[in-house]
Design a protein around this motif. Structure first.
Motif, mmCIF file in Angstrom:
data_model
loop_
_atom_site.group_PDB
_atom_site.id
_atom_site.type_symbol
_atom_site.label_atom_id
_atom_site.label_comp_id
_atom_site.label_asym_id
_atom_site.label_seq_id
_atom_site.Cartn_x
_atom_site.Cartn_y
_atom_site.Cartn_z
ATOM 1 N N LEU A 48 12.556 -4.005 15.381
ATOM 2 C CA LEU A 48 13.903 -3.969 15.910
ATOM 3 C C LEU A 48 14.122 -2.735 16.771
ATOM 4 N N PHE A 62 17.567 -0.912 17.767
ATOM 5 C CA PHE A 62 18.998 -0.933 17.448
ATOM 6 C C PHE A 62 19.790 -0.289 18.571
ATOM 7 N N HIS A 71 12.940 -4.780 7.591
ATOM 8 C CA HIS A 71 12.639 -4.746 9.021
ATOM 9 C C HIS A 71 12.274 -3.324 9.457
ATOM 10 N N VAL A 89 12.841 -0.515 12.240
ATOM 11 C CA VAL A 89 13.607 -0.018 13.383
ATOM 12 C C VAL A 89 12.725 0.972 14.134
ATOM 13 N N PRO A 141 10.209 -5.318 21.132
ATOM 14 C CA PRO A 141 10.928 -5.660 19.897
ATOM 15 C C PRO A 141 11.045 -7.165 19.727
ATOM 16 N N CYS A 189 13.732 -8.344 18.093
ATOM 17 C CA CYS A 189 15.172 -8.558 18.228
ATOM 18 C C CYS A 189 15.847 -7.207 18.415
ATOM 19 N N CYS A 190 17.006 -7.218 19.065
ATOM 20 C CA CYS A 190 17.777 -5.992 19.266
ATOM 21 C C CYS A 190 19.185 -6.178 18.670
ATOM 22 N N TRP A 200 19.309 -10.316 21.840
ATOM 23 C CA TRP A 200 20.171 -9.248 21.331
ATOM 24 C C TRP A 200 21.264 -9.889 20.481
ATOM 25 N N MET A 213 19.551 -10.817 10.496
ATOM 26 C CA MET A 213 18.162 -10.509 10.862
ATOM 27 C C MET A 213 17.189 -11.248 9.934
#
Length: 308
Positions: free
Chosen positions: A3, A5, A24, A26, A79, A81-82, A103, A180
């Motif tokens: 991820l 963020f 997850h 980051v 990533p 996902c954001c 995102w 998530m």
């Protein structure tokens, strides 16, 4: 999932902490560039930047999310996902297409109600009884993307925007982690927002925060709570600005002309278009905040004195 963020203010920190404690990873944060704050107007990092740096996480501060250097670095990080909480800048299509799952924004309203920058403030000002938070897939439209999950939160009669936002930020952090998890496990499909019930939440400006004492007491109460702590409700007294904290409705009190002050031993009443309100804390220009009764005792009030 890997991820990146995106967030800027204190409101985003509960979500960042929750994601760091989740399964997850980051790998970086995206936040707004350092801004000037405080009396010295010194450049200071955002709360998210400061927290991430202390946690040893890479911090990206593009002046625009479309900057080629930022996009190149995001592609390098790759990533999955954001997740986004109050980032505060528009994301161009080039950025939206980089993460495999896009995102995902945590927004503090029950979409499609109150799309925009100030959903909590507008919900209080509008007199809503209920609000909440939603996670949704960001697309090019303003908060128009399909929704993954929602939670609800009642608006209490004495809630300020700060109070309500604090509760939503904490509850929303769990919703974001759950989203998530659901995306990673392939069990969540975002659903299009309804076409009915759309409303827009423009940012409240300092001029919006000026109290009009010819308004009904209920509106004045909501306005001040919606503007607390920012941008801060205010009025003028003897041609100087006075900041106002939340007031109490006094429907049982004798009616006063709008803006007229009626000091008592333990409270100060102000007239409105309907019944008076009792002032809470006040802050005269250049002075500290104080209870309204203490403020009034330090003045030699006359019949001509009033809020304007």
């Amino acid at each position: 999932m890997r991820l990146v963020f995106a967030g800027t203010p204190e409101t985003a920190l509960p979500s960042l902490r929750a994601l760091l404690e989740s399964s997850h990873e980051v790998v970086a944060v995206v936040t707004r560039p350092d801004g000037r704050a405080g009396r010295g107007r010194r450049l200071s990092p955002s709360p998210v930047a400061e927290f991430a740096a202390e946690a040893g996480i890479e911090v990206l501060k593009p002046s625009r999310a479309g900057d080629p250097e930022f996009l190149d670095r995001l592609r390098e990080i790759a990533p999955d996902c954001c997740p986004v909480v109050a980032y505060g800048a528009l994301l161009p299509p080039e950025a939206l297409e980089i993460p495999r799952y896009g995102w995902v924004n945590l927004h503090f309203s029950l979409l499609p109600a109150w799309r925009g920058a100030a959903p909590v403030q507008r919900a209080i000002l509008h007199g809503d009884d209920m609000t909440g938070a939603a996670t949704f897939q960001i697309e090019e439209g303003l908060d128009t993307g399909p929704v993954y999950g929602v939670l609800t939160e009642p608006i209490r009669p004495d809630d300020t925007a700060g109070d309500l936002l604090e509760r939503l930020a904490v509850a929303g952090a769990d919703l974001l982690v759950d989203t998530m998890n659901g995306i990673e496990q392939g069990v969540l499909e975002p659903r299009p927002q309804p076409t009915e019930g759309v409303s827009h939440a423009a940012k409240l400006t300092p001029e919006d925060a000026r109290v009009d004492w010819s308004s009904p007491a209920l509106h004045i109460d909501r306005l001040i709570r919606a503007c607390t702590p920012a941008p801060g409700a205010w009025t003028t007294f003897r041609d100087t600005r006075v900041k106002l904290g939340p007031v109490r409705l006094r429907p049982d009190a004798e009616k006063l002309p709008p803006g007229e002050l009626r000091p008592g031993k333990h409270e100060v009443l102000v007239g409105t278009a309907t019944h008076p309100v009792a002032l809470g804390d006040v802050q005269p220009q250049g002075k500290r905040r104080m209870p309204a009764a203490d403020w009034a005792r330090g003045l030699d009030l006359t019949d001509k004195d009033a809020f304007h």
